[in-house]
Write a protein that holds these residues in place. Sequence first.
Motif, PDB file in Angstrom:
ATOM      1  N   PHE A 202       0.834  -1.200   0.000  1.00 29.99           N
ATOM      2  CA  PHE A 202       0.000   0.000   0.000  1.00 29.99           C
ATOM      3  C   PHE A 202       0.874   1.257   0.000  1.00 29.99           C
ATOM      4  O   PHE A 202       1.798   1.391   0.798  1.00 29.99           O
ATOM      5  CB  PHE A 202      -0.910  -0.008   1.230  1.00 29.99           C
ATOM      6  CG  PHE A 202      -1.877   1.140   1.265  1.00 29.99           C
ATOM      7  CD1 PHE A 202      -3.037   1.107   0.516  1.00 29.99           C
ATOM      8  CD2 PHE A 202      -1.617   2.264   2.040  1.00 29.99           C
ATOM      9  CE1 PHE A 202      -3.933   2.177   0.535  1.00 29.99           C
ATOM     10  CE2 PHE A 202      -2.503   3.329   2.076  1.00 29.99           C
ATOM     11  CZ  PHE A 202      -3.664   3.280   1.314  1.00 29.99           C
ATOM     12  N   GLY A 203       0.564   2.165  -0.933  1.00 29.34           N
ATOM     13  CA  GLY A 203       1.275   3.440  -0.981  1.00 29.34           C
ATOM     14  C   GLY A 203       2.549   3.422  -1.789  1.00 29.34           C
ATOM     15  O   GLY A 203       3.240   4.446  -1.885  1.00 29.34           O
ATOM     16  N   HIS A 204       2.907   2.282  -2.401  1.00 34.12           N
ATOM     17  CA  HIS A 204       4.133   2.174  -3.202  1.00 34.12           C
ATOM     18  C   HIS A 204       3.797   1.654  -4.595  1.00 34.12           C
ATOM     19  O   HIS A 204       2.920   0.821  -4.768  1.00 34.12           O
ATOM     20  CB  HIS A 204       5.133   1.225  -2.529  1.00 34.12           C
ATOM     21  CG  HIS A 204       5.680   1.739  -1.235  1.00 34.12           C
ATOM     22  ND1 HIS A 204       6.860   2.434  -1.147  1.00 34.12           N
ATOM     23  CD2 HIS A 204       5.193   1.662   0.036  1.00 34.12           C
ATOM     24  CE1 HIS A 204       7.086   2.765   0.122  1.00 34.12           C
ATOM     25  NE2 HIS A 204       6.085   2.303   0.854  1.00 34.12           N
ATOM     26  N   ASP A 205       4.543   2.171  -5.576  1.00 39.16           N
ATOM     27  CA  ASP A 205       4.376   1.707  -6.953  1.00 39.16           C
ATOM     28  C   ASP A 205       5.765   1.650  -7.583  1.00 39.16           C
ATOM     29  O   ASP A 205       6.262   2.647  -8.113  1.00 39.16           O
ATOM     30  CB  ASP A 205       3.451   2.643  -7.740  1.00 39.16           C
ATOM     31  CG  ASP A 205       2.929   2.014  -9.020  1.00 39.16           C
ATOM     32  OD1 ASP A 205       3.112   0.792  -9.196  1.00 39.16           O
ATOM     33  OD2 ASP A 205       2.333   2.739  -9.842  1.00 39.16           O
ATOM     34  N   ALA A 206       6.394   0.493  -7.509  1.00 35.36           N
ATOM     35  CA  ALA A 206       7.791   0.335  -7.911  1.00 35.36           C
ATOM     36  C   ALA A 206       7.988   0.510  -9.412  1.00 35.36           C
ATOM     37  O   ALA A 206       7.112   0.170 -10.218  1.00 35.36           O
ATOM     38  CB  ALA A 206       8.289  -1.051  -7.493  1.00 35.36           C
ATOM     39  N   ARG A 207       9.167   1.040  -9.794  1.00 34.58           N
ATOM     40  CA  ARG A 207       9.551   1.108 -11.204  1.00 34.58           C
ATOM     41  C   ARG A 207      10.279  -0.180 -11.570  1.00 34.58           C
ATOM     42  O   ARG A 207      11.252  -0.576 -10.915  1.00 34.58           O
ATOM     43  CB  ARG A 207      10.470   2.303 -11.457  1.00 34.58           C
ATOM     44  CG  ARG A 207       9.797   3.662 -11.217  1.00 34.58           C
ATOM     45  CD  ARG A 207      10.812   4.789 -11.406  1.00 34.58           C
ATOM     46  NE  ARG A 207      11.984   4.570 -10.559  1.00 34.58           N
ATOM     47  CZ  ARG A 207      13.224   4.899 -10.912  1.00 34.58           C
ATOM     48  NH1 ARG A 207      13.464   5.425 -12.089  1.00 34.58           N
ATOM     49  NH2 ARG A 207      14.222   4.688 -10.089  1.00 34.58           N
ATOM     50  N   PRO A 253      -4.637  -5.811  -8.757  1.00 29.45           N
ATOM     51  CA  PRO A 253      -3.740  -5.503  -7.637  1.00 29.45           C
ATOM     52  C   PRO A 253      -4.501  -5.481  -6.319  1.00 29.45           C
ATOM     53  O   PRO A 253      -5.637  -5.011  -6.249  1.00 29.45           O
ATOM     54  CB  PRO A 253      -3.207  -4.112  -7.988  1.00 29.45           C
ATOM     55  CG  PRO A 253      -4.268  -3.510  -8.851  1.00 29.45           C
ATOM     56  CD  PRO A 253      -4.892  -4.649  -9.617  1.00 29.45           C
ATOM     57  N   VAL A 254      -3.844  -6.011  -5.293  1.00 33.16           N
ATOM     58  CA  VAL A 254      -4.447  -6.026  -3.958  1.00 33.16           C
ATOM     59  C   VAL A 254      -3.475  -5.341  -2.991  1.00 33.16           C
ATOM     60  O   VAL A 254      -2.540  -5.976  -2.483  1.00 33.16           O
ATOM     61  CB  VAL A 254      -4.747  -7.461  -3.484  1.00 33.16           C
ATOM     62  CG1 VAL A 254      -5.413  -7.430  -2.109  1.00 33.16           C
ATOM     63  CG2 VAL A 254      -5.621  -8.188  -4.496  1.00 33.16           C
ATOM     64  N   PRO A 255      -3.635  -4.042  -2.754  1.00 35.62           N
ATOM     65  CA  PRO A 255      -2.731  -3.340  -1.842  1.00 35.62           C
ATOM     66  C   PRO A 255      -2.883  -3.855  -0.412  1.00 35.62           C
ATOM     67  O   PRO A 255      -4.001  -4.053   0.068  1.00 35.62           O
ATOM     68  CB  PRO A 255      -3.179  -1.877  -1.946  1.00 35.62           C
ATOM     69  CG  PRO A 255      -3.991  -1.805  -3.211  1.00 35.62           C
ATOM     70  CD  PRO A 255      -4.634  -3.141  -3.349  1.00 35.62           C
ATOM     71  N   ILE A 256      -1.755  -4.087   0.229  1.00 33.31           N
ATOM     72  CA  ILE A 256      -1.764  -4.550   1.621  1.00 33.31           C
ATOM     73  C   ILE A 256      -0.854  -3.658   2.451  1.00 33.31           C
ATOM     74  O   ILE A 256       0.111  -3.086   1.928  1.00 33.31           O
ATOM     75  CB  ILE A 256      -1.310  -6.019   1.739  1.00 33.31           C
ATOM     76  CG1 ILE A 256       0.105  -6.176   1.177  1.00 33.31           C
ATOM     77  CG2 ILE A 256      -2.266  -6.960   1.021  1.00 33.31           C
ATOM     78  CD1 ILE A 256       0.709  -7.540   1.407  1.00 33.31           C
TER      79      ILE A 256
END
Length: 344
Positions: A202-207, A253-256
């Motif tokens: 949750f809160g991150h979106d990696a390159r 996507p399932v943010p955790i």
Amino acid sequence: MVPNVVLVTGVSRFVGAHLAGRLAENSAVGRVLGVDSEHPRRELSRRMGRAEFVRADIRNPLIARIISEAAVDTVVHASSNTDEMPVARAAMKEMNVLGTMRLLAACQESPHVRKLVVKSTSAVYGASSRDPAVFDEEMAPKDLPSSGYAKDAVEVEGYVRGFGRRRPDVDVTLLRFTDLIGPRIDSVLTRYFSLPLVPTVFGHDARLQLLHPEDALAVLRRAALEDLPGVFNVGADGVLMLGQAIRRAGRIPVPIPGTMVSPLAGFFRGANLASLSAEQMRFLNFGRVVDTAKLRDRFGFAPRWTTRQAFDDFVHGRELRPVIDPDVVESAEREINRTITRLR
């Protein structure tokens, strides 16, 4: 100078077997020996062509005898486990580190060896919130990898540098690959993207910067056949955000929360769904991008596949049935980009 006798390690796996076969296709190369402790599957054995399979464990001192008696002049070490085949951690470390040490000792003893090519990984740069936007070959990691294959790779590279100092007459080429992805690659990453519900932090979106296996094989072949010593980052052009990649695969996507990452990784390992280590979770949290200018300018290679093209080839080649239609996703992304541009 084209090598006379080439030894390739790790031929029971995709990269090693295909590389041995492609080197054997070159009529200027006298012999190609493919070494592994396991016999390649029938398909991989067929891909090896005229390359000769030698069943041997590089952790065994017998490898020195093989290199000496065959008068091997070029060694391509492609057997380091990069999670293509999930194995027990102790066995992985023994093969990666002890196996490399034995192989380097054998190369050091042989007067015939004049070139060493090592398949490494960009994971040596680690993954953290303090990372630069792009890593070049001279940069050190902000946080050294503390576990898994990445830690092994750091140790392996240290031994390779030591070998280079002891045998300055040998050309050493160290290739730091980004993650391979393609229809025929079975890895932690491909299993992760094959899950219908893909966990993210949750809160991150990696390159993500990826590499098509065809480009990886082309780089290894060039390194073996030409004299190109040095350390080179090897990755495709462009990046995908983790969220984009998940949507392009038609997954959900399932943010955790970050506190749930470790328990969830343990669940996936136990269910044999995706064997995510702590270091791999950090990568999926922060991502990693490398500078490939040196690969283009000094090594003379430009990848044919971009990161997006390599990922799409994986999705289409695996015939993943999308939970969400990728065309719908792409259309939505274009509309969002147009909206953002108008608001600027």
